[in-house]
Scaffold this active site. Sequence first.
Site, short mmCIF file in Angstrom:
data_model
loop_
_atom_site.label_atom_id
_atom_site.label_comp_id
_atom_site.label_asym_id
_atom_site.label_seq_id
_atom_site.Cartn_x
_atom_site.Cartn_y
_atom_site.Cartn_z
N ARG A 111 -1.03 4.79 1.26
CA ARG A 111 -2.05 5.37 0.19
C ARG A 111 -3.25 5.49 0.89
O ARG A 111 -4.35 6.18 0.38
CB ARG A 111 -2.13 4.22 -0.94
CG ARG A 111 -2.93 4.56 -2.00
CD ARG A 111 -2.95 3.45 -3.07
NE ARG A 111 -3.60 4.17 -4.37
CZ ARG A 111 -4.75 4.02 -4.83
NH1 ARG A 111 -5.65 3.55 -3.87
NH2 ARG A 111 -5.19 4.70 -5.98
N CYS A 112 -3.75 4.21 1.65
CA CYS A 112 -5.01 4.29 2.09
C CYS A 112 -5.40 5.75 3.09
O CYS A 112 -6.52 6.12 3.08
CB CYS A 112 -5.16 3.22 3.20
SG CYS A 112 -5.37 1.64 2.73
N MET A 113 -4.35 6.33 3.58
CA MET A 113 -4.32 7.21 4.37
C MET A 113 -4.38 8.77 3.72
O MET A 113 -4.46 9.74 4.42
CB MET A 113 -3.10 7.30 5.58
CG MET A 113 -3.26 6.40 6.51
SD MET A 113 -2.40 6.53 7.84
CE MET A 113 -0.51 6.48 7.17
N ASN A 135 0.84 -1.27 0.00
CA ASN A 135 0.09 -0.02 0.06
C ASN A 135 0.91 1.17 -0.02
O ASN A 135 0.65 1.98 1.10
CB ASN A 135 -1.00 -0.02 1.06
CG ASN A 135 -1.98 1.02 1.05
OD1 ASN A 135 -2.09 1.82 1.74
ND2 ASN A 135 -3.16 0.66 0.21
#
Length: 411
Positions: free
Chosen positions: A400-402, A355
């Site tokens: 990336r998620c954040m 990620n």
Amino acid sequence: MNEHPIKVNSEIGKLKTVLLKRPGKELENLVPEYLGELLFDDIPYLKVAQEEHDKFAQTLRDEGIEVVYLEDLAAEAIEDPEVRKQFIDDVLAESEETLLGHEDAVKALFEDLDNKELVEKVMAGVRKEEVETGHTHLVEYVDDSYPFYMNPMPNLYFTRDPQASIGNGMTVNRMYWPARRRESIFFTYILKHHPRFKDADVPVWLDRNSPYNIEGGDELVLSEEVVAVGISERTSAQAIEKLARQIFANPESKIKKIVAIEIANTRAFMHLDTVFTMIDYDKFTIHSAIEKKGDDMNIFTIEPSDDGKDIKITKTSNLKETLKDALGLDDITFIPTGDGDRIVGPREQWNDGSNTLTIRPGVVVTYDRNYVSNQLLRDNGIKVIEITGSELVRGRGGPRCMSQPLYREDI
């Protein structure tokens, strides 16, 4: 301020503006009994999570990236008293199941808060002891163990999922799990009422009232003309087809292909970006379990029909060959998490080793704990900027998620 507030035509163009959400008191409303339904495996220590997140934000600023916060934009979007009133009504309507008829009491609590405090309280949740109410329903006499009138939203610091930038437009998403479904209300109000966005005529490819689930972690903009979307537990095939039709119908859109990639419905394969991210013009991180499938994948390329009045779908089975064809590349390098090792790979995959957040071609931000994957990236010519995430990673999401890019330079 950029001329147009949304422009994301790739995963790798130089990142100029990014949306974050600083972890807040919603994490302190996580309790062991209700972790599962709030999609957490553990309880992060808020103080350290905030310190780690602040360092992440500063790392981005040090790279010349403008950082904007969801909580700030949301508060600024409800400056108008009538908009604020409607926001409160909408939030209460979406919490009807837990409010047990105590809307007026919770509304009274909200009225004493300024806009930033209101937004943060909605995000954090409302505990029953914060509101003075008597027992007015039988269920409250029989079972009053549930602690909230309004549930917390602890997943909000993963800003990638409730909304996603595609080209000059956005999807404002209907989330799969009830625990996350309210999250996209904030960007709905931001797009409609925030001074930065409201006059920009931002296309909304899908809105949160869509009947079909889609989440931003499954949406990857591979180029100006190609978008990849994961068919996953959280993103349905119906949503992807509707997205394709909406994008193709817009005469200003340059997107010509939607590549739908089916992934396993497991916790480790939560979204496409947990197993596959683009980090350079021809390089991708990948979970080795995906790479090992070889010619045994379900991949569907959606394009406008030849007469432009419908769509056509082509099925393929090899991810590398499909990507090479879609992106016009002679070759592609897949870099497996944990070097594909049967022990290291799953361990670093669990800690979001795939990620990665690309901030410009060949430069990524990753968690330092995934040291095998990080070294492999460096061996493949990628510059790796490491951040700590011992508490942030407990939510099962990486850099990336954040982060939700709002503006990238074209490549």
